[in-house]
Scaffold this motif. Sequence first.
Motif, PDB file in Angstrom:
ATOM      1  N   MET A  33      -6.778  11.850   9.821  1.00 28.51           N
ATOM      2  CA  MET A  33      -7.665  13.035   9.457  1.00 28.51           C
ATOM      3  C   MET A  33      -8.379  13.048   8.049  1.00 28.51           C
ATOM      4  O   MET A  33      -9.390  13.324   7.761  1.00 28.51           O
ATOM      5  CB  MET A  33      -7.091  14.059   9.753  1.00 28.51           C
ATOM      6  CG  MET A  33      -7.454  15.429   9.615  1.00 28.51           C
ATOM      7  SD  MET A  33      -6.343  17.030   9.485  1.00 28.51           S
ATOM      8  CE  MET A  33      -5.348  16.824   8.079  1.00 28.51           C
ATOM      9  N   GLN A  34      -7.492  12.383   7.033  1.00 32.21           N
ATOM     10  CA  GLN A  34      -8.161  12.505   5.683  1.00 32.21           C
ATOM     11  C   GLN A  34      -8.458  11.198   5.484  1.00 32.21           C
ATOM     12  O   GLN A  34      -8.681  10.828   3.919  1.00 32.21           O
ATOM     13  CB  GLN A  34      -6.679  12.601   4.741  1.00 32.21           C
ATOM     14  CG  GLN A  34      -5.875  14.011   5.108  1.00 32.21           C
ATOM     15  CD  GLN A  34      -6.925  15.051   4.330  1.00 32.21           C
ATOM     16  OE1 GLN A  34      -7.782  15.602   5.055  1.00 32.21           O
ATOM     17  NE2 GLN A  34      -6.769  15.349   2.972  1.00 32.21           N
ATOM     18  N   HIS A  35      -8.901  10.182   6.068  1.00 31.35           N
ATOM     19  CA  HIS A  35      -9.389   8.951   5.952  1.00 31.35           C
ATOM     20  C   HIS A  35     -10.788   9.309   4.959  1.00 31.35           C
ATOM     21  O   HIS A  35     -10.612   8.412   4.101  1.00 31.35           O
ATOM     22  CB  HIS A  35      -9.838   8.254   7.381  1.00 31.35           C
ATOM     23  CG  HIS A  35     -10.402   6.933   6.980  1.00 31.35           C
ATOM     24  ND1 HIS A  35      -9.611   5.694   6.516  1.00 31.35           N
ATOM     25  CD2 HIS A  35     -11.704   6.366   6.914  1.00 31.35           C
ATOM     26  CE1 HIS A  35     -10.462   4.720   6.221  1.00 31.35           C
ATOM     27  NE2 HIS A  35     -11.754   4.948   6.583  1.00 31.35           N
ATOM     28  N   THR A  36     -11.584  10.024   5.305  1.00 33.92           N
ATOM     29  CA  THR A  36     -12.797   9.918   4.354  1.00 33.92           C
ATOM     30  C   THR A  36     -12.486  10.394   3.274  1.00 33.92           C
ATOM     31  O   THR A  36     -13.044   9.719   2.027  1.00 33.92           O
ATOM     32  CB  THR A  36     -13.822  10.790   5.323  1.00 33.92           C
ATOM     33  OG1 THR A  36     -14.140  10.545   6.478  1.00 33.92           O
ATOM     34  CG2 THR A  36     -15.174  10.883   4.180  1.00 33.92           C
ATOM     35  N   LEU A  37     -11.583  11.218   2.791  1.00 39.24           N
ATOM     36  CA  LEU A  37     -11.192  11.719   1.625  1.00 39.24           C
ATOM     37  C   LEU A  37     -10.491  10.516   0.912  1.00 39.24           C
ATOM     38  O   LEU A  37     -10.453  10.265  -0.397  1.00 39.24           O
ATOM     39  CB  LEU A  37     -10.211  12.976   1.692  1.00 39.24           C
ATOM     40  CG  LEU A  37      -9.659  13.476   0.285  1.00 39.24           C
ATOM     41  CD1 LEU A  37     -10.717  13.981  -0.677  1.00 39.24           C
ATOM     42  CD2 LEU A  37      -8.809  14.498   0.314  1.00 39.24           C
ATOM     43  N   ILE A  38      -9.573   9.996   1.534  1.00 38.30           N
ATOM     44  CA  ILE A  38      -8.781   8.707   0.924  1.00 38.30           C
ATOM     45  C   ILE A  38      -9.964   7.688   0.387  1.00 38.30           C
ATOM     46  O   ILE A  38      -9.661   7.350  -0.638  1.00 38.30           O
ATOM     47  CB  ILE A  38      -7.695   8.266   2.019  1.00 38.30           C
ATOM     48  CG1 ILE A  38      -6.578   9.323   2.069  1.00 38.30           C
ATOM     49  CG2 ILE A  38      -7.253   6.898   1.547  1.00 38.30           C
ATOM     50  CD1 ILE A  38      -5.851   8.921   3.531  1.00 38.30           C
ATOM     51  N   VAL A  39     -10.823   7.600   1.272  1.00 39.90           N
ATOM     52  CA  VAL A  39     -11.698   6.344   0.748  1.00 39.90           C
ATOM     53  C   VAL A  39     -12.406   6.981  -0.410  1.00 39.90           C
ATOM     54  O   VAL A  39     -12.560   6.006  -1.337  1.00 39.90           O
ATOM     55  CB  VAL A  39     -12.797   5.953   1.843  1.00 39.90           C
ATOM     56  CG1 VAL A  39     -14.141   5.254   1.487  1.00 39.90           C
ATOM     57  CG2 VAL A  39     -12.022   5.359   2.941  1.00 39.90           C
ATOM     58  N   ALA A  40     -12.984   8.151  -0.420  1.00 40.54           N
ATOM     59  CA  ALA A  40     -13.603   8.854  -1.562  1.00 40.54           C
ATOM     60  C   ALA A  40     -12.731   8.711  -2.956  1.00 40.54           C
ATOM     61  O   ALA A  40     -13.347   8.345  -3.904  1.00 40.54           O
ATOM     62  CB  ALA A  40     -13.909  10.249  -1.264  1.00 40.54           C
ATOM     63  N   LEU A  41     -11.301   9.001  -2.785  1.00 43.44           N
ATOM     64  CA  LEU A  41     -10.366   9.037  -3.772  1.00 43.44           C
ATOM     65  C   LEU A  41     -10.304   7.547  -4.423  1.00 43.44           C
ATOM     66  O   LEU A  41     -10.203   7.528  -5.559  1.00 43.44           O
ATOM     67  CB  LEU A  41      -9.244   9.563  -3.448  1.00 43.44           C
ATOM     68  CG  LEU A  41      -9.164  11.021  -3.199  1.00 43.44           C
ATOM     69  CD1 LEU A  41      -7.658  11.477  -2.523  1.00 43.44           C
ATOM     70  CD2 LEU A  41      -9.202  11.895  -4.485  1.00 43.44           C
ATOM     71  N   LEU A  46     -11.962   3.382  -8.640  1.00 43.83           N
ATOM     72  CA  LEU A  46     -12.499   2.355  -8.947  1.00 43.83           C
ATOM     73  C   LEU A  46     -13.330   2.557 -10.272  1.00 43.83           C
ATOM     74  O   LEU A  46     -13.502   2.007 -11.072  1.00 43.83           O
ATOM     75  CB  LEU A  46     -13.186   1.592  -7.880  1.00 43.83           C
ATOM     76  CG  LEU A  46     -12.073   1.267  -6.793  1.00 43.83           C
ATOM     77  CD1 LEU A  46     -13.272   0.741  -5.601  1.00 43.83           C
ATOM     78  CD2 LEU A  46     -11.383  -0.068  -7.466  1.00 43.83           C
ATOM     79  N   GLU A  47     -14.170   3.865 -10.040  1.00 44.39           N
ATOM     80  CA  GLU A  47     -15.091   4.238 -10.966  1.00 44.39           C
ATOM     81  C   GLU A  47     -14.474   4.458 -12.275  1.00 44.39           C
ATOM     82  O   GLU A  47     -14.743   3.966 -13.284  1.00 44.39           O
ATOM     83  CB  GLU A  47     -16.105   5.481 -10.636  1.00 44.39           C
ATOM     84  CG  GLU A  47     -16.911   5.116  -9.627  1.00 44.39           C
ATOM     85  CD  GLU A  47     -17.609   6.311  -8.968  1.00 44.39           C
ATOM     86  OE1 GLU A  47     -17.677   7.424  -9.563  1.00 44.39           O
ATOM     87  OE2 GLU A  47     -17.940   6.400  -7.815  1.00 44.39           O
ATOM     88  N   LYS A  48     -13.525   5.245 -12.369  1.00 44.98           N
ATOM     89  CA  LYS A  48     -12.433   5.636 -13.522  1.00 44.98           C
ATOM     90  C   LYS A  48     -12.232   4.347 -14.171  1.00 44.98           C
ATOM     91  O   LYS A  48     -11.970   4.477 -15.263  1.00 44.98           O
ATOM     92  CB  LYS A  48     -11.590   6.648 -13.261  1.00 44.98           C
ATOM     93  CG  LYS A  48     -11.914   7.977 -12.824  1.00 44.98           C
ATOM     94  CD  LYS A  48     -10.680   8.700 -12.634  1.00 44.98           C
ATOM     95  CE  LYS A  48     -10.919  10.253 -12.561  1.00 44.98           C
ATOM     96  NZ  LYS A  48     -10.021  11.075 -12.256  1.00 44.98           N
ATOM     97  N   PHE A  75      -2.743   7.932  -9.535  1.00 43.29           N
ATOM     98  CA  PHE A  75      -3.515   7.577  -8.197  1.00 43.29           C
ATOM     99  C   PHE A  75      -2.738   7.950  -7.030  1.00 43.29           C
ATOM    100  O   PHE A  75      -2.935   8.504  -6.080  1.00 43.29           O
ATOM    101  CB  PHE A  75      -4.299   6.336  -8.152  1.00 43.29           C
ATOM    102  CG  PHE A  75      -5.231   5.961  -6.978  1.00 43.29           C
ATOM    103  CD1 PHE A  75      -5.956   6.845  -6.633  1.00 43.29           C
ATOM    104  CD2 PHE A  75      -4.704   5.019  -6.339  1.00 43.29           C
ATOM    105  CE1 PHE A  75      -6.668   6.789  -5.467  1.00 43.29           C
ATOM    106  CE2 PHE A  75      -5.538   4.708  -5.037  1.00 43.29           C
ATOM    107  CZ  PHE A  75      -6.487   5.614  -4.814  1.00 43.29           C
ATOM    108  N   LYS A  76      -1.485   6.942  -7.110  1.00 47.91           N
ATOM    109  CA  LYS A  76      -0.390   7.035  -5.795  1.00 47.91           C
ATOM    110  C   LYS A  76      -0.127   8.715  -5.475  1.00 47.91           C
ATOM    111  O   LYS A  76       0.009   9.057  -4.498  1.00 47.91           O
ATOM    112  CB  LYS A  76       0.637   6.379  -6.394  1.00 47.91           C
ATOM    113  CG  LYS A  76       1.654   5.997  -5.205  1.00 47.91           C
ATOM    114  CD  LYS A  76       2.908   5.350  -5.796  1.00 47.91           C
ATOM    115  CE  LYS A  76       3.867   5.145  -4.615  1.00 47.91           C
ATOM    116  NZ  LYS A  76       4.994   4.192  -5.391  1.00 47.91           N
TER     117      LYS A  76
END
Length: 121
Positions: A33-41, A46-48, A75-76
Motif C-alpha cells: 500500500m505504501q509502495h509509492t511513498l517508499i519510492v518517493a522517500l 538520494l537527493e539529500k 532513513f531506515k
Amino acid sequence: MTKKRPELPGLLKPNITVVEEFQNSVIRPIIKMQHTLIVALFKLNLEKRKTNFSSLTPEKKNSVIATSLQKDISFKKMLLGSIIGHFTLEEFNLFKKNDAEYNRRIITIVTKRLQDSVSEL
C-alpha cells in the motif's frame, strides 16, 4: 485520501509461524500500500545525499539501495515509521513482542521491493 490495505491472497498458508503470519497478513500489505511513498522517500534520500543514481550500474544501484536501508539509520527509521504507523493498536501490541525480527523483515522486504523497482527510481 484514505488508503485501503490490499488483499494478498496466497500468502497465508497452513503451518506457518506466528511471525510469518504477521509478516504476510499485516506487514506485506502495508508495504504494498505504501509502495509509492517508499519510492518517493528513497528518491528524497538520494537527493539529500546528492547521489547520481541514474549514472550507476544495475549492481551498484542494488548496492546503494541495500546500503541505504542498512547503514542510514535516520532513513531506515523513517521507512520503518511509515510502515509501523499503519498498524492498529492490536497489531502494534503483537509487533512490539518481537520488534527486532519484524524490523529486520520490513527492511528486507522494502530492500527487495526497491531493487525490483529500480526503473521507478
